[in-house]
Scaffold this motif. Sequence first.
Motif, PDB file in Angstrom:
ATOM      1  N   GLY A   8       0.772  -1.226   0.000  1.00 23.48           N
ATOM      2  CA  GLY A   8       0.000   0.000   0.000  1.00 23.48           C
ATOM      3  C   GLY A   8       0.803   1.275   0.000  1.00 23.48           C
ATOM      4  O   GLY A   8       0.223   2.370  -0.069  1.00 23.48           O
ATOM      5  N   GLY A   9       2.117   1.177   0.080  1.00 17.13           N
ATOM      6  CA  GLY A   9       2.938   2.368   0.068  1.00 17.13           C
ATOM      7  C   GLY A   9       2.949   3.025  -1.298  1.00 17.13           C
ATOM      8  O   GLY A   9       2.470   2.476  -2.292  1.00 17.13           O
ATOM      9  N   ARG A  19      -3.450   4.114   2.623  1.00 20.26           N
ATOM     10  CA  ARG A  19      -3.753   3.052   3.562  1.00 20.26           C
ATOM     11  C   ARG A  19      -2.769   1.917   3.361  1.00 20.26           C
ATOM     12  O   ARG A  19      -2.719   1.309   2.285  1.00 20.26           O
ATOM     13  CB  ARG A  19      -5.179   2.529   3.406  1.00 20.26           C
ATOM     14  N   LEU A  20      -2.000   1.645   4.384  1.00 16.56           N
ATOM     15  CA  LEU A  20      -1.065   0.538   4.366  1.00 16.56           C
ATOM     16  C   LEU A  20      -1.746  -0.713   4.897  1.00 16.56           C
ATOM     17  O   LEU A  20      -2.579  -0.651   5.802  1.00 16.56           O
ATOM     18  CB  LEU A  20       0.163   0.842   5.213  1.00 16.56           C
ATOM     19  N   LEU A  79      -3.598  -6.282   9.110  1.00 19.72           N
ATOM     20  CA  LEU A  79      -3.404  -5.068   9.888  1.00 19.72           C
ATOM     21  C   LEU A  79      -3.386  -3.887   8.930  1.00 19.72           C
ATOM     22  O   LEU A  79      -2.844  -3.988   7.830  1.00 19.72           O
ATOM     23  CB  LEU A  79      -2.084  -5.141  10.653  1.00 19.72           C
ATOM     24  N   TYR A  80      -3.945  -2.766   9.356  1.00 20.05           N
ATOM     25  CA  TYR A  80      -4.020  -1.582   8.512  1.00 20.05           C
ATOM     26  C   TYR A  80      -3.430  -0.363   9.219  1.00 20.05           C
ATOM     27  O   TYR A  80      -3.417  -0.275  10.451  1.00 20.05           O
ATOM     28  CB  TYR A  80      -5.467  -1.255   8.151  1.00 20.05           C
ATOM     29  N   VAL A 120       6.839   4.913   1.844  1.00 23.48           N
ATOM     30  CA  VAL A 120       5.920   6.035   1.747  1.00 23.48           C
ATOM     31  C   VAL A 120       6.741   7.294   1.503  1.00 23.48           C
ATOM     32  O   VAL A 120       7.672   7.591   2.259  1.00 23.48           O
ATOM     33  CB  VAL A 120       5.071   6.195   3.019  1.00 23.48           C
ATOM     34  N   THR A 121       6.392   8.014   0.457  1.00 19.96           N
ATOM     35  CA  THR A 121       7.090   9.246   0.113  1.00 19.96           C
ATOM     36  C   THR A 121       6.084  10.378   0.006  1.00 19.96           C
ATOM     37  O   THR A 121       5.077  10.259  -0.699  1.00 19.96           O
ATOM     38  CB  THR A 121       7.845   9.104  -1.213  1.00 19.96           C
ATOM     39  N   VAL A 122       6.355  11.459   0.715  1.00 18.44           N
ATOM     40  CA  VAL A 122       5.524  12.654   0.675  1.00 18.44           C
ATOM     41  C   VAL A 122       6.433  13.816   0.290  1.00 18.44           C
ATOM     42  O   VAL A 122       7.151  14.352   1.135  1.00 18.44           O
ATOM     43  CB  VAL A 122       4.836  12.926   2.016  1.00 18.44           C
TER      44      VAL A 122
END
Length: 124
Positions: A8-9, A19-20, A79-80, A120-122
């Motif tokens: 989800g990344g 959402r991971l 797991l989320y 995850v990259t923002v």
Amino acid sequence: QVQLVESGGGSVLAGGSLRLSCAVSGNTGSRYYMAWFRQAPGKEREGVAAINSGGGITTYDGSVRGRFTISRDNDKNTLYLQMNSLKPEDTAMYYCAASDRWRLSLDPDEYNYWGQGTRVTVPS
């Protein structure tokens, strides 16, 4: 024994959401306390959120409280981590972890099983 696989990344703009998911296999996920951790380049691994075996009790690091939500679906062995209002400082590799200890913890040393991570990259 348990195996954990995150997914989800991705890359999202600041203010966006992801959402991971963490798929649990090899054993039922219902007995494990679980958590999400993250590690940015050059930094130590830090706890993000933790959840008890049933999913009714959670704890969060102050940096994500109010923005992230940890949850689990034990029937689906998943797991989320719902991540809202993402910030550039959330950029990291995110790891799912499971513990044989029945206690909420954001200390990585207390977890026995780890996934491979999802990035995850923002952008800033």
